[in-house]
Design a protein around this motif. Structure first.
Motif, PDB file in Angstrom:
ATOM      1  N   ARG A 296      -0.797  85.573 -63.170  1.00 45.80           N
ATOM      2  CA  ARG A 296      -1.525  85.060 -63.675  1.00 45.80           C
ATOM      3  C   ARG A 296      -1.495  84.396 -65.003  1.00 45.80           C
ATOM      4  O   ARG A 296      -2.166  83.463 -65.439  1.00 45.80           O
ATOM      5  CB  ARG A 296      -2.963  85.777 -63.455  1.00 45.80           C
ATOM      6  CG  ARG A 296      -3.229  86.265 -62.119  1.00 45.80           C
ATOM      7  CD  ARG A 296      -4.779  86.696 -61.705  1.00 45.80           C
ATOM      8  NE  ARG A 296      -4.821  87.965 -62.586  1.00 45.80           N
ATOM      9  CZ  ARG A 296      -4.474  89.223 -62.123  1.00 45.80           C
ATOM     10  NH1 ARG A 296      -4.049  89.264 -60.892  1.00 45.80           N
ATOM     11  NH2 ARG A 296      -4.665  90.255 -62.872  1.00 45.80           N
TER      12      ARG A 296
ATOM     13  N   ALA B 140      -3.057  83.808 -56.554  1.00 41.84           N
ATOM     14  CA  ALA B 140      -1.813  84.603 -57.170  1.00 41.84           C
ATOM     15  C   ALA B 140      -1.816  86.423 -56.894  1.00 41.84           C
ATOM     16  O   ALA B 140      -2.881  86.607 -56.446  1.00 41.84           O
ATOM     17  CB  ALA B 140      -1.656  84.671 -58.646  1.00 41.84           C
TER      18      ALA B 140
ATOM     19  N   ILE C 141       0.431  81.137 -65.244  1.00 43.78           N
ATOM     20  CA  ILE C 141      -0.418  80.035 -64.587  1.00 43.78           C
ATOM     21  C   ILE C 141      -1.367  79.658 -65.809  1.00 43.78           C
ATOM     22  O   ILE C 141      -1.355  78.474 -66.261  1.00 43.78           O
ATOM     23  CB  ILE C 141      -1.323  80.685 -63.443  1.00 43.78           C
ATOM     24  CG1 ILE C 141      -0.464  80.849 -62.241  1.00 43.78           C
ATOM     25  CG2 ILE C 141      -2.365  79.471 -63.200  1.00 43.78           C
ATOM     26  CD1 ILE C 141      -0.965  81.507 -61.117  1.00 43.78           C
TER      27      ILE C 141
ATOM     28  N   GLU D 227      -4.388  78.185 -57.476  1.00 43.06           N
ATOM     29  CA  GLU D 227      -3.085  78.744 -57.604  1.00 43.06           C
ATOM     30  C   GLU D 227      -3.257  80.227 -58.272  1.00 43.06           C
ATOM     31  O   GLU D 227      -2.917  81.250 -58.006  1.00 43.06           O
ATOM     32  CB  GLU D 227      -2.071  78.137 -58.462  1.00 43.06           C
ATOM     33  CG  GLU D 227      -0.671  78.688 -58.558  1.00 43.06           C
ATOM     34  CD  GLU D 227       0.251  77.811 -59.583  1.00 43.06           C
ATOM     35  OE1 GLU D 227       1.150  78.154 -60.010  1.00 43.06           O
ATOM     36  OE2 GLU D 227      -0.189  76.483 -59.710  1.00 43.06           O
ATOM     37  N   PHE D 228      -4.448  79.967 -59.233  1.00 40.97           N
ATOM     38  CA  PHE D 228      -4.690  81.530 -59.786  1.00 40.97           C
ATOM     39  C   PHE D 228      -5.254  82.371 -58.780  1.00 40.97           C
ATOM     40  O   PHE D 228      -4.938  83.646 -59.043  1.00 40.97           O
ATOM     41  CB  PHE D 228      -5.574  81.064 -61.325  1.00 40.97           C
ATOM     42  CG  PHE D 228      -5.711  82.191 -61.903  1.00 40.97           C
ATOM     43  CD1 PHE D 228      -5.186  82.553 -62.963  1.00 40.97           C
ATOM     44  CD2 PHE D 228      -7.048  82.835 -61.655  1.00 40.97           C
ATOM     45  CE1 PHE D 228      -5.559  83.628 -63.796  1.00 40.97           C
ATOM     46  CE2 PHE D 228      -7.573  84.003 -62.200  1.00 40.97           C
ATOM     47  CZ  PHE D 228      -6.839  84.360 -63.582  1.00 40.97           C
TER      48      PHE D 228
ATOM     49  N   LEU E  15      -5.040  74.106 -60.158  1.00 37.05           N
ATOM     50  CA  LEU E  15      -4.605  75.289 -60.984  1.00 37.05           C
ATOM     51  C   LEU E  15      -5.317  76.447 -60.637  1.00 37.05           C
ATOM     52  O   LEU E  15      -4.871  77.514 -60.505  1.00 37.05           O
ATOM     53  CB  LEU E  15      -4.528  74.898 -62.458  1.00 37.05           C
ATOM     54  CG  LEU E  15      -3.822  75.789 -63.331  1.00 37.05           C
ATOM     55  CD1 LEU E  15      -2.402  75.557 -62.911  1.00 37.05           C
ATOM     56  CD2 LEU E  15      -4.019  75.274 -64.733  1.00 37.05           C
TER      57      LEU E  15
ATOM     58  N   ARG F 153      -0.109  77.530 -69.200  1.00 38.27           N
ATOM     59  CA  ARG F 153      -0.012  76.035 -68.837  1.00 38.27           C
ATOM     60  C   ARG F 153      -1.201  75.397 -69.674  1.00 38.27           C
ATOM     61  O   ARG F 153      -1.022  74.102 -69.981  1.00 38.27           O
ATOM     62  CB  ARG F 153       0.109  75.664 -67.677  1.00 38.27           C
ATOM     63  CG  ARG F 153       1.144  76.335 -66.792  1.00 38.27           C
ATOM     64  CD  ARG F 153       1.086  75.798 -65.295  1.00 38.27           C
ATOM     65  NE  ARG F 153       1.647  76.753 -64.243  1.00 38.27           N
ATOM     66  CZ  ARG F 153       1.652  76.880 -63.059  1.00 38.27           C
ATOM     67  NH1 ARG F 153       1.064  75.692 -62.436  1.00 38.27           N
ATOM     68  NH2 ARG F 153       2.089  77.682 -62.571  1.00 38.27           N
TER      69      ARG F 153
END
Length: 218
Positions: A150, A143, A153, A139-140, A136, A156
């Protein structure tokens, strides 16, 4: 992630004049956490006599800011003659300078050098990361520079414990980038933001609010 003792030393402004790290990542992270200007950061990558002498000449000059940091990589590769030259600086360190040595083999250094440094072993700075949090965080970090992406993300994340794991993973990504680019000035604001939100989360502030703030200002 820095251990409790190093974090408290920074917060209480009780930094020692010299440190010996057996973990290079932690050494770079600590150097960055001291918050000196890029012009006051001296990196010694080669450990020949001429390199230590060059560093010593730079230390004769006043720093541009209040503090200067010297980071010597692969200090365990120094020959004895070079170590003895460095020892003179450790014996009479400038008041405005913190010297950080990185050496995987601390016993390759003279006992006199080790005794003049605060030792930080690799296990003291070891970072245990959660694989889901790492994914995660990547991914952040990757981004597009748009707040809403962001924000989606981090929305979640609801659990406080996992939020801290995410924060740790994101900080580790930046630490890796710091080692590659050596651009401490560029990354300092992001690292400070991460640390601020870690404190907020640990202080029982709203996890959602802290992470949204991270997403907005990252």
């Amino acid at each position: 992630m820095l251990n409790k003792e190093l974090t408290q030393a920074i917060e209480n402004k009780t930094i020692s004049h010299a440190y010996l790290f057996t973990d290079e990542h932690a050494a770079f992270e600590f150097a960055n956490a001291l918050g000196v200007r890029a012009v006051d950061f001296i990196l010694v990558e080669n450990v020949l006599t001429k390199d230590i002498e060059s560093m010593q000449e730079q230390l004769k000059l006043k720093p541009f800011g209040d503090k200067r940091v010297v980071l010597i990589k692969n200090a365990d590769n120094m020959q004895v003659v070079v170590q003895n030259k460095l020892l003179k600086t450790l014996e009479e360190p400038p008041q405005d300078t913190t010297i950080i040595l990185s050496a995987q083999r601390k016993d390759a250094l003279l006992a006199t050098i080790q005794s003049r440094c605060t030792l930080v072993m690799a296990e003291d700075a070891e970072l245990e990361l959660d694989s889901e949090a790492i994914a995660l965080a990547k991914e952040f970090a990757n981004a597009k520079p748009l707040f809403y992406i962001r924000k989606e993300i981090v929305m979640r994340i609801e659990d406080r414990e996992f939020a801290l794991k995410f924060i740790d993973a994101l900080e580790n990504i930046l630490r890796e980038e710091l080692i590659k680019t050596l651009d401490a000035e560029k990354l300092a604001s992001k690292l400070n933001l991460i640390q601020e939100q870690r404190i907020n989360i640990k202080s029982n502030h709203s996890v959602s609010y802290a992470l949204k703030s991270l997403a907005l200002n990252y």
